[in-house]
Design a protein around this motif. Structure first.
Motif, PDB file in Angstrom:
ATOM      1  N   ALA A   1     -63.019 -32.181 -43.581  1.00  0.00           N
ATOM      2  CA  ALA A   1     -64.437 -32.457 -43.828  1.00  0.00           C
ATOM      3  C   ALA A   1     -64.682 -33.961 -43.916  1.00  0.00           C
ATOM      4  O   ALA A   1     -65.653 -34.486 -43.355  1.00  0.00           O
ATOM      5  CB  ALA A   1     -64.897 -31.768 -45.104  1.00  0.00           C
TER       6      ALA A   1
ATOM      7  N   ASP B   1     -69.040 -38.673 -37.859  1.00  0.00           N
ATOM      8  CA  ASP B   1     -70.493 -38.615 -37.708  1.00  0.00           C
ATOM      9  C   ASP B   1     -71.171 -39.858 -38.271  1.00  0.00           C
ATOM     10  O   ASP B   1     -72.186 -40.324 -37.742  1.00  0.00           O
ATOM     11  CB  ASP B   1     -71.042 -37.367 -38.406  1.00  0.00           C
ATOM     12  CG  ASP B   1     -70.599 -36.080 -37.724  1.00  0.00           C
ATOM     13  OD1 ASP B   1     -70.204 -36.152 -36.545  1.00  0.00           O
ATOM     14  OD2 ASP B   1     -70.641 -35.013 -38.368  1.00  0.00           O
TER      15      ASP B   1
ATOM     16  N   ARG C   1     -72.554 -27.250 -47.387  1.00  0.00           N
ATOM     17  CA  ARG C   1     -73.189 -26.014 -46.925  1.00  0.00           C
ATOM     18  C   ARG C   1     -72.294 -25.235 -45.963  1.00  0.00           C
ATOM     19  O   ARG C   1     -72.463 -24.032 -45.784  1.00  0.00           O
ATOM     20  CB  ARG C   1     -74.523 -26.343 -46.269  1.00  0.00           C
ATOM     21  CG  ARG C   1     -75.611 -26.695 -47.289  1.00  0.00           C
ATOM     22  CD  ARG C   1     -76.912 -27.070 -46.640  1.00  0.00           C
ATOM     23  NE  ARG C   1     -78.003 -27.109 -47.623  1.00  0.00           N
ATOM     24  CZ  ARG C   1     -79.187 -27.664 -47.409  1.00  0.00           C
ATOM     25  NH1 ARG C   1     -79.448 -28.248 -46.227  1.00  0.00           N
ATOM     26  NH2 ARG C   1     -80.117 -27.644 -48.339  1.00  0.00           N
ATOM     27  N   ALA C   2     -71.348 -25.931 -45.357  1.00  0.00           N
ATOM     28  CA  ALA C   2     -70.392 -25.260 -44.469  1.00  0.00           C
ATOM     29  C   ALA C   2     -69.175 -24.750 -45.244  1.00  0.00           C
ATOM     30  O   ALA C   2     -68.178 -24.348 -44.642  1.00  0.00           O
ATOM     31  CB  ALA C   2     -69.947 -26.225 -43.370  1.00  0.00           C
ATOM     32  N   ASP C   3     -69.260 -24.789 -46.585  1.00  0.00           N
ATOM     33  CA  ASP C   3     -68.179 -24.309 -47.468  1.00  0.00           C
ATOM     34  C   ASP C   3     -66.897 -25.109 -47.293  1.00  0.00           C
ATOM     35  O   ASP C   3     -65.782 -24.562 -47.383  1.00  0.00           O
ATOM     36  CB  ASP C   3     -67.894 -22.818 -47.232  1.00  0.00           C
ATOM     37  CG  ASP C   3     -69.052 -21.931 -47.656  1.00  0.00           C
ATOM     38  OD1 ASP C   3     -69.763 -22.300 -48.612  1.00  0.00           O
ATOM     39  OD2 ASP C   3     -69.252 -20.885 -47.027  1.00  0.00           O
ATOM     40  N   ASN C   4     -67.044 -26.400 -47.056  1.00  0.00           N
ATOM     41  CA  ASN C   4     -65.875 -27.265 -46.924  1.00  0.00           C
ATOM     42  C   ASN C   4     -65.629 -28.090 -48.182  1.00  0.00           C
ATOM     43  O   ASN C   4     -65.054 -29.179 -48.123  1.00  0.00           O
ATOM     44  CB  ASN C   4     -66.045 -28.194 -45.716  1.00  0.00           C
ATOM     45  CG  ASN C   4     -66.007 -27.435 -44.416  1.00  0.00           C
ATOM     46  OD1 ASN C   4     -65.324 -26.420 -44.299  1.00  0.00           O
ATOM     47  ND2 ASN C   4     -66.756 -27.899 -43.422  1.00  0.00           N
ATOM     48  N   ARG C   5     -66.075 -27.565 -49.323  1.00  0.00           N
ATOM     49  CA  ARG C   5     -65.794 -28.187 -50.617  1.00  0.00           C
ATOM     50  C   ARG C   5     -65.198 -27.113 -51.518  1.00  0.00           C
ATOM     51  O   ARG C   5     -65.893 -26.484 -52.304  1.00  0.00           O
ATOM     52  CB  ARG C   5     -67.084 -28.736 -51.244  1.00  0.00           C
ATOM     53  CG  ARG C   5     -66.854 -29.629 -52.475  1.00  0.00           C
ATOM     54  CD  ARG C   5     -68.038 -29.586 -53.409  1.00  0.00           C
ATOM     55  NE  ARG C   5     -68.279 -28.238 -53.886  1.00  0.00           N
ATOM     56  CZ  ARG C   5     -69.387 -27.853 -54.502  1.00  0.00           C
ATOM     57  NH1 ARG C   5     -70.376 -28.681 -54.684  1.00  0.00           N
ATOM     58  NH2 ARG C   5     -69.524 -26.588 -54.914  1.00  0.00           N
TER      59      ARG C   5
ATOM     60  N   GLN D   1     -74.064 -31.406 -45.348  1.00  0.00           N
ATOM     61  CA  GLN D   1     -73.694 -30.524 -44.233  1.00  0.00           C
ATOM     62  C   GLN D   1     -72.335 -29.872 -44.481  1.00  0.00           C
ATOM     63  O   GLN D   1     -72.146 -28.683 -44.217  1.00  0.00           O
ATOM     64  CB  GLN D   1     -73.663 -31.324 -42.926  1.00  0.00           C
ATOM     65  CG  GLN D   1     -75.036 -31.769 -42.435  1.00  0.00           C
ATOM     66  CD  GLN D   1     -74.934 -32.604 -41.164  1.00  0.00           C
ATOM     67  OE1 GLN D   1     -73.860 -32.740 -40.580  1.00  0.00           O
ATOM     68  NE2 GLN D   1     -76.053 -33.182 -40.745  1.00  0.00           N
ATOM     69  N   GLN D   2     -71.404 -30.649 -44.990  1.00  0.00           N
ATOM     70  CA  GLN D   2     -70.061 -30.119 -45.240  1.00  0.00           C
ATOM     71  C   GLN D   2     -70.043 -29.154 -46.421  1.00  0.00           C
ATOM     72  O   GLN D   2     -69.331 -28.142 -46.399  1.00  0.00           O
ATOM     73  CB  GLN D   2     -69.074 -31.273 -45.488  1.00  0.00           C
ATOM     74  CG  GLN D   2     -68.866 -32.183 -44.290  1.00  0.00           C
ATOM     75  CD  GLN D   2     -68.338 -31.432 -43.078  1.00  0.00           C
ATOM     76  OE1 GLN D   2     -67.508 -30.526 -43.209  1.00  0.00           O
ATOM     77  NE2 GLN D   2     -68.817 -31.800 -41.900  1.00  0.00           N
TER      78      GLN D   2
ATOM     79  N   GLU E   1     -64.644 -35.359 -40.498  1.00  0.00           N
ATOM     80  CA  GLU E   1     -65.897 -35.076 -39.785  1.00  0.00           C
ATOM     81  C   GLU E   1     -67.005 -36.020 -40.241  1.00  0.00           C
ATOM     82  O   GLU E   1     -67.788 -36.525 -39.437  1.00  0.00           O
ATOM     83  CB  GLU E   1     -66.310 -33.618 -40.028  1.00  0.00           C
ATOM     84  CG  GLU E   1     -65.516 -32.601 -39.255  1.00  0.00           C
ATOM     85  CD  GLU E   1     -65.734 -32.732 -37.751  1.00  0.00           C
ATOM     86  OE1 GLU E   1     -66.895 -32.911 -37.333  1.00  0.00           O
ATOM     87  OE2 GLU E   1     -64.746 -32.679 -36.996  1.00  0.00           O
TER      88      GLU E   1
END
Length: 284
Positions: free
Chosen positions: A35, A42, A22-26, A19-20, A38
């Motif tokens: 990230a 979760d 794909r959210a461009d948090n890498r 999820q992270q 988060e």
């Protein structure tokens, strides 16, 4: 507290990592600080376990190493076949002994293959090297640029005069020595610097063809990657968790199975093919 990385917990963690990503948090080889926070939040909601950023980062590194080793292991497999039940390579003891030397840490995959491979592919495929970035005509891997030195030898070029290059004329120094000539190794008739320009043009042509081959390869690789094909599996009607999706996750670790699936253009035909594959293997 020490981390409990059971199969279920690891699967949940990889889903949160994906999820992270794909959210461009890498931005590089790791998630951002926010990230990881988060993911930790979760993960606690879904498992009741509260882990630190360091514990999550350590697990990320361990998963990346496992993914890299498994990719190298699959590239090493030549002719032994695939064990679909255990999702790993089918080879004898001697083969595995050598593999453990060549790829330290791969022995864990002898009895059971890589878990959560689809998720790990999304997490690491574009930041993991498995040695396939070198030219190999048999494997269809990406070619490197041809070397200009294979076309002409710079040692054969004598003192090029800039003025000759501009005017097309050659000149002599104070001792009567002509400058700006190209002399071949067989003492044949000297050629002017036009030869150099022609060879440079050839280098440019080769570089252009190499770039074209590279782009063509990348388009083919992108369209037939595990991630892309699994997206098509969902598009054709195979719901995540269904028998068809499950058999696809087993089949598509092999390139030839992905290519067969892509050869079929209609969604109904693809879904029916997956259903038949599942029934054939599991007898339903």
């Amino acid at each position: 507290m020490s981390a409990d990385w059971s199969d279920d917990n690891t699967t949940i963690l990889t889903e949160l990592f994906v999820q992270q990503v794909r959210a461009d948090n890498r931005p590089d080889k790791h998630l951002t600080q926010n990230a990881y926070e988060e993911v930790a939040k979760d993960f606690k909601v879904r498992t009741g376990l509260e882990y630190t950023k360091l514990q999550l980062k350590n697990k990320w590194d361990k998963l990346k190493t496992d993914y890299s080793n498994f990719r190298k292991l699959k590239l090493k497999e030549t002719g032994g076949g695939w064990d679909y039940e255990r999702n790993t390579i089918k080879q004898d003891v001697e083969w595995w002994k050598k593999a453990k030397i060549d790829i330290p840490g791969c022995g864990k995959f002898r009895k059971r293959g890589l878990q959560n491979e689809n998720n790990l592919s999304i997490m690491f495929a574009d930041i993991t090297s498995d040695g396939t970035d070198h030219w190999n005509p048999a494997s269809g891997t990406i070619p490197q640029s041809s070397s200009a030195t294979s076309i002409f030898n710079v040692d054969d070029i004598q003192d090029v005069d800039l003025e000759e290059t501009q005017t097309g004329e050659s000149h002599a120094d104070g001792n009567g020595k002509r400058l700006g000539r190209y002399v071949d190794g067989n003492n044949k008739k000297p050629k002017t610097s036009l030869v150099i320009q022609e060879q440079i043009t050839r280098v440019g042509d080769i570089a252009e063809r190499t770039q074209s081959s590279f782009e063509s390869y990348m388009k083919k690789e992108e369209s037939s990657s595990i991630t892309s094909v699994m997206d098509l599996v969902v598009e054709c009607g195979a719901i995540v968790g269904s028998d068809e999706y499950f058999i696809a996750s087993e089949l598509f670790v092999k390139r030839e199975q992905r290519e067969m699936f892509l050869h079929m253009t209609e969604s109904a035909a693809r879904l029916d093919w997956l259903r038949r594959k599942y029934n054939t293997k599991y007898g339903h």
